[in-house]
Write an enzyme that holds these catalytic residues in place. Sequence first.
Site, mmCIF file in Angstrom:
data_model
loop_
_atom_site.group_PDB
_atom_site.id
_atom_site.type_symbol
_atom_site.label_atom_id
_atom_site.label_comp_id
_atom_site.label_asym_id
_atom_site.label_seq_id
_atom_site.Cartn_x
_atom_site.Cartn_y
_atom_site.Cartn_z
ATOM 1 N N ALA A 76 0.699 -0.944 0.095
ATOM 2 C CA ALA A 76 -0.034 0.024 0.089
ATOM 3 C C ALA A 76 0.878 1.359 0.026
ATOM 4 O O ALA A 76 1.916 1.061 0.569
ATOM 5 C CB ALA A 76 -0.804 -0.066 1.316
ATOM 6 N N GLY A 119 0.660 -4.951 0.741
ATOM 7 C CA GLY A 119 -0.499 -5.111 0.045
ATOM 8 C C GLY A 119 -0.496 -5.860 -1.288
ATOM 9 O O GLY A 119 -1.365 -6.497 -1.858
ATOM 10 N N GLU A 122 -0.623 -9.408 -0.662
ATOM 11 C CA GLU A 122 -2.045 -9.569 -0.349
ATOM 12 C C GLU A 122 -2.903 -9.660 -1.781
ATOM 13 O O GLU A 122 -3.920 -10.310 -1.927
ATOM 14 C CB GLU A 122 -2.798 -8.445 0.625
ATOM 15 C CG GLU A 122 -2.020 -8.778 1.992
ATOM 16 C CD GLU A 122 -2.142 -7.565 2.834
ATOM 17 O OE1 GLU A 122 -1.953 -6.387 2.686
ATOM 18 O OE2 GLU A 122 -2.615 -7.640 4.197
ATOM 19 N N GLU A 142 4.902 -5.160 7.173
ATOM 20 C CA GLU A 142 4.355 -3.894 7.760
ATOM 21 C C GLU A 142 5.071 -3.616 9.076
ATOM 22 O O GLU A 142 4.772 -2.708 9.644
ATOM 23 C CB GLU A 142 2.830 -4.120 7.713
ATOM 24 C CG GLU A 142 2.072 -4.176 6.497
ATOM 25 C CD GLU A 142 1.913 -5.321 5.698
ATOM 26 O OE1 GLU A 142 2.793 -6.312 5.947
ATOM 27 O OE2 GLU A 142 1.195 -5.575 4.924
#
Length: 268
Positions: A76, A119, A122, A142
């Site tokens: 992200a 992300g 993911e 993260e």
Amino acid sequence: MTTGSIETKPMSTEPLILWETDGHVGIVRLNRPKVLNALNPQLMTQLAEQMEAFDAEKEIHVILLAGSERAFAAGADIGDMAERSMLQMYERDQFATWDRIRRIKKPIVAAVSGYALGGGCELMMMCDVVIASETTQIGQPEINIGVMPGAGGTQRLTRAVGKATAMDVILTGRFLTAAEALAAGLVSRVVPPEHFFSEALNIAQALAAKGPIALRLAKEAVLKAFETTLAQGLEHERKLFYMLFGTQDQKEGMRAFVEKRKPHFKGE
Ligand code: HXC
């Protein structure tokens, strides 16, 4: 071949995603090379919209999602999140877009190379067949920036690779190599870097030649395995199997086998 791009981010000169079609394959490429395809909400919205458009288009049987050779996606967009409060994060509900991608019915092949982090990992795990280049590095780092996975990392990674590896990856933030990811069952195949896209496209084309209804239902049945007991999953599988006997494609596929010829599926 049809190609296109979607530009929504004000003031940006580059489209966030690029799309094209190649036969029955709908191709989407993440296109933020300067930030290693960092996934900001605008990009995710465009990605969900394009995938939904391909999902609704009868001529498209399979979706191919690709990053660049250097990065599938490095996570992200950290700059976009850094100064947001809990309430701002909660209210903007950015994961609603991720849920839209989760509901895509057609198979998604991922062409992955370089970084697939946070992300990015993911998103990769929401794809169905993952073709990874030998250079791929996969992780959920993260923890190094004071947070934890938020788009399914703790759940999908654990289901894919088991607790021991998931805890290692998520708590230490270390990256898995492509070979480790293959051994752990996180990617489907590993290929040389120069072929990661062409191999993924070949595989997408091979899927696209199968019966499209059978493809969709088989995807649905496999995904059910993550959400149900074995007995419920078996029951669901059986119903989908029976359903396929209501299609022309089942008749064509089995008759072609008996007649020793190639089947021509119509998605009917
Ligand atoms: C914003 C990013 C970014 C990210 C890289 N960049 N990752 N920008 N968000 N996630 C930017 C860098 O700031 C830099 O911009 C440019 O991309 C190139 O990156 P470098 O760091 O210079 O490259 P390199 O030294 O090769 O290191 C690559 C890297 C590193 C190991 C991938 O960039 C990195 O650690 N990135 C962050 C990975 C991460 O923590 N991901 C998880 C994010 S949180 P400039 O302008 O300096 O050139 C997350 C939560 C998901 O994903 C929750 C659901 C949405």
